[in-house]
Write a protein that holds these residues in place. Sequence first.
Motif, PDB file in Angstrom:
ATOM      1  N   ARG A 183       6.760  14.304  64.352  1.00 16.77           N
ATOM      2  CA  ARG A 183       6.532  14.759  62.723  1.00 16.77           C
ATOM      3  C   ARG A 183       5.756  16.050  62.834  1.00 16.77           C
ATOM      4  O   ARG A 183       5.753  17.024  61.932  1.00 16.77           O
ATOM      5  N   MET A 184       4.478  15.507  63.437  1.00 19.56           N
ATOM      6  CA  MET A 184       3.467  16.751  63.309  1.00 19.56           C
ATOM      7  C   MET A 184       4.042  18.196  63.908  1.00 19.56           C
ATOM      8  O   MET A 184       3.696  19.273  63.514  1.00 19.56           O
ATOM      9  N   ALA A 185       4.577  18.015  65.182  1.00 17.32           N
ATOM     10  CA  ALA A 185       5.107  19.234  65.803  1.00 17.32           C
ATOM     11  C   ALA A 185       6.352  19.969  64.839  1.00 17.32           C
ATOM     12  O   ALA A 185       6.162  21.048  64.594  1.00 17.32           O
ATOM     13  N   SER A 186       7.156  19.018  64.534  1.00 16.73           N
ATOM     14  CA  SER A 186       8.255  19.933  63.476  1.00 16.73           C
ATOM     15  C   SER A 186       7.475  20.321  62.246  1.00 16.73           C
ATOM     16  O   SER A 186       7.680  21.356  61.818  1.00 16.73           O
ATOM     17  N   LEU A 187       6.417  20.032  61.720  1.00 15.92           N
ATOM     18  CA  LEU A 187       5.815  20.326  60.474  1.00 15.92           C
ATOM     19  C   LEU A 187       5.153  21.505  60.804  1.00 15.92           C
ATOM     20  O   LEU A 187       5.309  22.634  59.854  1.00 15.92           O
ATOM     21  N   THR A 188       4.315  21.526  62.032  1.00 19.45           N
ATOM     22  CA  THR A 188       3.757  22.821  62.383  1.00 19.45           C
ATOM     23  C   THR A 188       4.653  23.954  62.710  1.00 19.45           C
ATOM     24  O   THR A 188       4.464  24.888  62.201  1.00 19.45           O
ATOM     25  N   LEU A 189       5.679  23.545  63.267  1.00 16.51           N
ATOM     26  CA  LEU A 189       6.655  24.761  63.715  1.00 16.51           C
ATOM     27  C   LEU A 189       7.539  25.046  62.316  1.00 16.51           C
ATOM     28  O   LEU A 189       7.692  26.336  62.150  1.00 16.51           O
ATOM     29  N   ALA A 190       7.701  24.158  61.460  1.00 13.63           N
ATOM     30  CA  ALA A 190       8.476  24.542  60.083  1.00 13.63           C
ATOM     31  C   ALA A 190       7.473  25.643  59.429  1.00 13.63           C
ATOM     32  O   ALA A 190       7.723  26.711  58.680  1.00 13.63           O
ATOM     33  N   VAL A 191       6.164  25.275  59.388  1.00 14.81           N
ATOM     34  CA  VAL A 191       5.063  25.929  58.708  1.00 14.81           C
ATOM     35  C   VAL A 191       5.157  27.664  59.290  1.00 14.81           C
ATOM     36  O   VAL A 191       5.053  28.759  58.723  1.00 14.81           O
TER      37      VAL A 191
END
Length: 469
Positions: A183-191
């Motif tokens: 989740r954190m990696a997805s959120l970071t990459l989405a940003v």
Amino acid sequence: MAAAKPVSRWRKRSLSRRLVVVAAVWSVLALAVAGFILVSLYRTASERAFDAQLEVYAKTILSEMLPDAASTDVPRAQQTQPAIQAPKGVIEPRFSLPLSGWYWTVRSGETGRVLFASESLVGDPLSVGDMAGEDTQSAFGVGPGGEEVRIRQEKVRFGNASYIIAVAARTAGFRADLAQFTRMASLTLAVIGAGLVGAVFLQVRVGLKPLVRLQASLAAVRRGDEDAIDEDLPVEIAPLAVELNALIHSNREIVERARTHVGNLAHGLKTPLSVISNEARAAQGPLADKVSEQAAIMSTQIQHHLERARMAAQRRVIGVSCDVEPVLSRLCRAMGKIYQGRGIELEQVVPAGLRFRGEQQDLEELSGNLIDNACKWAKGRVSVTLRPLTSSGVGRELFELVVEDDGPGLSEEERREAVKRGKRLDETVPGTGLGLSIVADLAALYGGRLDLDRSKMGGLKASLVLPAI
């Protein structure tokens, strides 16, 4: 050759949109691949750390089960069969709690019989897979409570005997950590992806600003506000502006030469025709009458075709335009004075702001013919209305000039005959018969049209459509 079909607005391609979409798609794909690789690396590292912890517990179990064998320097394969004992030390408190999620077993390598097991199993078996000739194995399995566990098996040999030590632990915490990392990696990459797309959007907008300037400069030339395109542009598109200016200059030179040739031709033909007409009028007889008649026809034809040639050259001039409202207002005032003796009431609805894409002289001739013709035939009222055509459906701006009168009007057949060259429906009204035909021909040369219809006022309704800016 068939005319090119107009492209509707929703089908027009946008260079900015194309660049942003390509960058967005590439960013999404690249970040998705990067995210997949990051999660895979984190999962692999977490599994290795989990297996390393289970390996420590396995070695501890082995050291308590075979304390004497574990302390000797002789290789295990060369040692004699030692005496084994149940592990008694406190390896991990959770191994003693019933169904705690942490389990271990010691099985015979030859028979597979469970020799020792942790108290946490409370008599339930620990499902382990076949090692298939391997000395160590790590895999996911199902624990006694039906939950997922990570199982590490290790086969050890002492002389002729072998033992399989299996240590298992619940993966709930491991899966939770992996999900949180995902989740954190997805959120970071989405940003990051949104930031990249935003940066590309700003870069495209800033990078394409010179093209917007070029478009505005070209539009100013087309409207006649400027004589040439601004060439103070980046080096990548400055040559385009230079070539466009050269094209505009060449076009103007061609038009000027055409004007000169048309003038020379008119001058060269009118003088001999005038001489022929004068000589014919001075003579008597059928031959003189015929010569005079044909000379008049030739003069009319020359006037018509020279006018068409002049207009055809004029409409190809880039950067020629004029305001419509002043021209029509001036013509209406002039016609009102000319026909004042007949009591003609001239009504006009002419809004300001519309510009004709052509020369003022041509607009005066086109609209003047229509207004003059209406005033000639009107009983007492003439209406002049100007309006823009916002939904032209032809991919360019147009305006419509409607001239109506309350005169006798024309039948449908007479309206068709009225626009034929040199055709006069009433010989009692002075004129050459070229007025409406010239208007129709020249409107077509400008890409417009002239439509004749029955007016609600009772007379003729002439609708002239011309290009606007």
